[in-house]
Design a protein around this motif. Sequence first.
Motif, mmCIF file in Angstrom:
data_model
loop_
_atom_site.group_PDB
_atom_site.id
_atom_site.type_symbol
_atom_site.label_atom_id
_atom_site.label_comp_id
_atom_site.label_asym_id
_atom_site.label_seq_id
_atom_site.Cartn_x
_atom_site.Cartn_y
_atom_site.Cartn_z
ATOM 1 N N VAL A 98 2.103 2.846 -6.900
ATOM 2 C CA VAL A 98 1.846 1.932 -8.003
ATOM 3 C C VAL A 98 -0.114 2.571 -8.409
ATOM 4 O O VAL A 98 -0.278 1.637 -9.561
ATOM 5 C CB VAL A 98 1.334 0.425 -7.377
ATOM 6 N N HIS A 99 -0.822 2.189 -7.643
ATOM 7 C CA HIS A 99 -2.045 3.689 -8.390
ATOM 8 C C HIS A 99 -2.473 5.000 -7.168
ATOM 9 O O HIS A 99 -2.585 4.796 -6.693
ATOM 10 C CB HIS A 99 -3.065 2.793 -6.750
ATOM 11 N N PRO A 100 -1.817 5.713 -8.216
ATOM 12 C CA PRO A 100 -1.718 6.797 -7.959
ATOM 13 C C PRO A 100 -3.577 7.925 -8.620
ATOM 14 O O PRO A 100 -3.421 8.564 -9.395
ATOM 15 C CB PRO A 100 -0.880 7.550 -8.900
ATOM 16 N N ILE A 101 -3.679 6.745 -7.296
ATOM 17 C CA ILE A 101 -5.481 7.209 -7.620
ATOM 18 C C ILE A 101 -5.817 8.318 -6.542
ATOM 19 O O ILE A 101 -5.336 8.265 -5.760
ATOM 20 C CB ILE A 101 -6.277 6.349 -7.346
ATOM 21 N N PRO A 102 -6.860 9.032 -6.480
ATOM 22 C CA PRO A 102 -7.319 9.985 -4.895
ATOM 23 C C PRO A 102 -7.917 8.703 -3.756
ATOM 24 O O PRO A 102 -7.301 9.316 -2.801
ATOM 25 C CB PRO A 102 -9.208 10.022 -5.673
ATOM 26 N N ASN A 103 -8.053 7.644 -4.096
ATOM 27 C CA ASN A 103 -8.348 6.150 -2.761
ATOM 28 C C ASN A 103 -6.997 6.395 -2.278
ATOM 29 O O ASN A 103 -7.129 6.022 -1.157
ATOM 30 C CB ASN A 103 -9.313 5.360 -2.987
ATOM 31 N N MET A 104 -5.831 7.099 -2.874
ATOM 32 C CA MET A 104 -4.849 6.144 -2.835
ATOM 33 C C MET A 104 -3.884 7.889 -2.517
ATOM 34 O O MET A 104 -2.476 7.402 -2.779
ATOM 35 C CB MET A 104 -4.032 5.245 -3.241
ATOM 36 N N THR A 105 -4.962 8.953 -2.233
ATOM 37 C CA THR A 105 -3.636 10.096 -1.829
ATOM 38 C C THR A 105 -3.962 10.868 -0.579
ATOM 39 O O THR A 105 -5.105 10.468 -0.310
ATOM 40 C CB THR A 105 -3.581 10.856 -3.364
ATOM 41 N N GLY A 106 -3.213 10.971 0.171
ATOM 42 C CA GLY A 106 -4.092 11.630 1.382
ATOM 43 C C GLY A 106 -2.086 13.335 2.057
ATOM 44 O O GLY A 106 -1.549 13.154 0.505
ATOM 45 N N THR A 107 -2.718 14.010 2.667
ATOM 46 C CA THR A 107 -2.261 14.925 2.685
ATOM 47 C C THR A 107 -1.012 14.969 3.592
ATOM 48 O O THR A 107 -2.006 14.391 4.864
ATOM 49 C CB THR A 107 -2.855 16.355 3.020
ATOM 50 N N LEU A 108 -0.061 15.177 4.086
ATOM 51 C CA LEU A 108 0.874 14.974 5.340
ATOM 52 C C LEU A 108 1.214 16.347 5.995
ATOM 53 O O LEU A 108 1.812 17.510 4.350
ATOM 54 C CB LEU A 108 1.938 14.566 4.707
ATOM 55 N N THR A 109 0.870 16.809 6.916
ATOM 56 C CA THR A 109 1.146 18.221 7.338
ATOM 57 C C THR A 109 2.484 17.962 8.623
ATOM 58 O O THR A 109 2.390 16.989 9.497
ATOM 59 C CB THR A 109 -0.223 18.421 7.705
ATOM 60 N N VAL A 110 3.091 19.035 7.944
ATOM 61 C CA VAL A 110 4.641 19.067 8.818
ATOM 62 C C VAL A 110 4.449 19.993 9.377
ATOM 63 O O VAL A 110 4.502 21.130 8.623
ATOM 64 C CB VAL A 110 5.919 18.667 7.748
ATOM 65 N N LYS A 111 4.579 20.231 10.621
ATOM 66 C CA LYS A 111 5.012 21.435 11.896
ATOM 67 C C LYS A 111 5.192 21.055 13.102
ATOM 68 O O LYS A 111 5.387 20.188 13.425
ATOM 69 C CB LYS A 111 3.697 21.751 11.593
#
Length: 113
Positions: free
Chosen positions: A100-113
């Motif tokens: 809904v809000h694809p802005i930097p404040n609503m984006t992150g990194t998921l690390t799967v390991k």
Amino acid sequence: YLGTPSGSGAPSGSLPPTAETLELTAEAIAFDKKTLEAPADEPFGIDFVQKDSGVGGHNVEIRDSSGTSLFKGAVLTDPGETTYVVSPLAAGTYTFICTVHPIPNMTGTLTVK
């Protein structure tokens, strides 16, 4: 299968009792975390808390490096909480984003390991 919550408050898929559950909150049109970690090749949950009202809602989508959607949670239009059930992902780095809000404040990194 794209995990979406059912109306009963319980996820439509179920997590094994030993599955990891990540916590993520959306408030003031921002996620409270920029990074998340999940186990590779195992289902996991995202306990998602949506605290904003009047902004159109929030959700969590997980995308691979090419931008392909691998999981898209239902949008919570009102303040509330749900647990998204995410199917196993291979080890790697993914993006999580509010569609809904694809802005930097609503984006992150998921690390799967």
